[in-house]
Design a protein around this motif. Structure first.
Motif, mmCIF file in Angstrom:
data_model
loop_
_atom_site.group_PDB
_atom_site.id
_atom_site.type_symbol
_atom_site.label_atom_id
_atom_site.label_comp_id
_atom_site.label_asym_id
_atom_site.label_seq_id
_atom_site.Cartn_x
_atom_site.Cartn_y
_atom_site.Cartn_z
ATOM 1 N N ILE A 77 -14.624 -13.512 -0.821
ATOM 2 C CA ILE A 77 -14.052 -12.503 0.891
ATOM 3 C C ILE A 77 -15.176 -10.880 0.031
ATOM 4 C CG2 ILE A 77 -11.981 -13.120 1.127
ATOM 5 C CD1 ILE A 77 -10.480 -10.915 -0.294
ATOM 6 N N ALA A 78 -15.617 -11.149 -0.388
ATOM 7 C CA ALA A 78 -16.140 -9.689 -0.450
ATOM 8 C C ALA A 78 -17.431 -9.734 -0.070
ATOM 9 C CB ALA A 78 -17.345 -9.437 -2.146
ATOM 10 N N ALA A 79 -18.323 -10.542 1.003
ATOM 11 C CA ALA A 79 -19.193 -10.288 1.784
ATOM 12 C C ALA A 79 -18.795 -10.614 3.254
ATOM 13 C CB ALA A 79 -20.157 -11.396 1.726
ATOM 14 N N ASP A 80 -17.791 -10.691 3.641
ATOM 15 C CA ASP A 80 -17.292 -10.670 4.837
ATOM 16 C C ASP A 80 -16.210 -9.582 5.058
ATOM 17 O OD1 ASP A 80 -19.256 -12.539 5.644
ATOM 18 O OD2 ASP A 80 -16.805 -14.692 5.771
ATOM 19 N N GLY A 81 -15.746 -9.071 4.131
ATOM 20 C CA GLY A 81 -14.175 -7.927 3.622
ATOM 21 C C GLY A 81 -13.359 -8.271 3.494
ATOM 22 N N PHE A 82 -12.857 -7.153 3.058
ATOM 23 C CA PHE A 82 -11.069 -6.888 2.668
ATOM 24 C C PHE A 82 -10.795 -6.022 3.081
ATOM 25 C CE2 PHE A 82 -14.505 -6.286 -1.199
ATOM 26 C CZ PHE A 82 -13.032 -5.319 -1.795
ATOM 27 N N ARG A 83 -9.431 -5.992 2.490
ATOM 28 C CA ARG A 83 -8.722 -4.498 3.180
ATOM 29 C C ARG A 83 -7.524 -3.910 1.372
ATOM 30 N NH1 ARG A 83 -5.523 -3.387 8.238
ATOM 31 N NH2 ARG A 83 -8.008 -2.860 8.314
ATOM 32 N N LEU A 84 -7.521 -3.337 0.926
ATOM 33 C CA LEU A 84 -7.145 -2.380 0.264
ATOM 34 C C LEU A 84 -5.732 -2.209 0.774
ATOM 35 C CD1 LEU A 84 -9.926 -1.989 -2.884
ATOM 36 C CD2 LEU A 84 -8.295 -3.766 -2.806
ATOM 37 N N VAL A 85 -4.003 -1.736 -0.273
ATOM 38 C CA VAL A 85 -3.604 -1.215 0.543
ATOM 39 C C VAL A 85 -2.624 -0.777 -0.919
ATOM 40 C CG1 VAL A 85 -1.690 -0.813 1.480
ATOM 41 C CG2 VAL A 85 -3.541 -2.353 2.550
ATOM 42 N N PHE A 86 -2.235 0.428 -1.015
ATOM 43 C CA PHE A 86 -0.898 1.103 -1.272
ATOM 44 C C PHE A 86 0.239 1.444 -0.862
ATOM 45 C CE2 PHE A 86 -3.987 2.210 -4.316
ATOM 46 C CZ PHE A 86 -4.039 2.130 -5.389
ATOM 47 N N ASN A 87 1.259 0.798 -0.425
ATOM 48 C CA ASN A 87 2.145 1.442 0.093
ATOM 49 C C ASN A 87 2.850 2.261 -0.844
ATOM 50 O OD1 ASN A 87 2.069 -0.168 2.205
ATOM 51 N ND2 ASN A 87 3.005 -2.331 1.336
ATOM 52 N N THR A 88 3.740 3.444 0.070
ATOM 53 C CA THR A 88 4.022 4.373 -0.964
ATOM 54 C C THR A 88 5.368 5.004 -0.591
ATOM 55 O OG1 THR A 88 2.245 5.439 -1.606
ATOM 56 C CG2 THR A 88 3.866 6.811 -2.379
ATOM 57 N N GLY A 89 6.618 4.911 -0.620
ATOM 58 C CA GLY A 89 7.769 5.460 -0.032
ATOM 59 C C GLY A 89 8.174 4.341 0.786
ATOM 60 N N GLU A 90 9.569 4.530 1.149
ATOM 61 C CA GLU A 90 10.170 3.507 2.192
ATOM 62 C C GLU A 90 9.512 3.619 3.784
ATOM 63 O OE1 GLU A 90 14.560 3.811 5.160
ATOM 64 O OE2 GLU A 90 14.639 4.309 2.893
ATOM 65 N N ASN A 91 8.905 4.888 4.568
ATOM 66 C CA ASN A 91 8.102 4.451 5.900
ATOM 67 C C ASN A 91 6.927 4.115 5.422
ATOM 68 O OD1 ASN A 91 10.361 6.478 6.836
ATOM 69 N ND2 ASN A 91 9.408 8.130 7.071
ATOM 70 N N GLY A 92 6.119 3.911 4.112
ATOM 71 C CA GLY A 92 4.946 3.906 4.104
ATOM 72 C C GLY A 92 5.240 1.898 3.637
ATOM 73 N N GLY A 93 6.290 1.621 3.819
ATOM 74 C CA GLY A 93 6.199 0.011 3.433
ATOM 75 C C GLY A 93 6.650 -0.582 1.744
ATOM 76 N N GLN A 94 6.793 -0.222 1.068
ATOM 77 C CA GLN A 94 7.249 0.158 -0.941
ATOM 78 C C GLN A 94 8.461 -0.568 -0.421
ATOM 79 O OE1 GLN A 94 6.536 3.158 -3.514
ATOM 80 N NE2 GLN A 94 6.354 2.136 -4.964
ATOM 81 N N THR A 95 8.362 -1.803 -0.930
ATOM 82 C CA THR A 95 9.319 -2.038 -1.211
ATOM 83 C C THR A 95 9.717 -2.545 -2.929
ATOM 84 O OG1 THR A 95 8.689 -4.923 -1.066
ATOM 85 C CG2 THR A 95 9.429 -3.340 0.777
#
Length: 114
Positions: A77-95
């Motif tokens: 997936i490197a050539a076409d692109g990808f997403r890296l995400v850190f969710n932080t806290g309740e409003n950031g979606g961290q479960t």
């Protein structure tokens, strides 16, 4: 931390589908994938969120990014692109309150994410 789900995954108490491991990082497939490729990368040291990363702990972030690069290449997936995400806290979606980074790819990523 003894009650942490991700700490238990790192130690093998809870099974996972491991895709990568080194001295700093453990990576495994997400059990509820949001993309064709959805990998969670976690530091082997318990850190509650990105807000707890200080000083020497940044070596874990560096290792997580390097691992994500390697995994993205291996998953094709490197050539076409990808997403890296850190969710932080309740409003950031961290479960799960153990720092983790999502690697998502294999399809077009909409923006805004939600």
């Amino acid at each position: 931390m003894e009650d942490c789900l991700f700490c238990k995954i790192v130690t093998g108490e809870i099974p996972s589908n491991k895709v990568y491991e080194d001295a700093f990082v453990y990576a495994f497939t997400d059990i509820d994938p949001k993309a064709p490729v959805h990998i969670l990368l976690i530091p082997k040291k318990h850190l509650k969120s990105i807000l707890e990363v200080k000083g020497e702990d940044f070596e874990y972030i560096n290792a997580m990014v390097k691992a994500a690069q390697k995994i993205a290449e291996e998953k094709g997936i490197a050539a076409d692109g990808f997403r890296l995400v850190f969710n932080t806290g309740e409003n950031g979606g961290q479960t799960v309150h153990h720092l983790h980074m999502h690697l998502l790819g294999g399809r077009y990523m909409e923006w805004p994410p939600g």
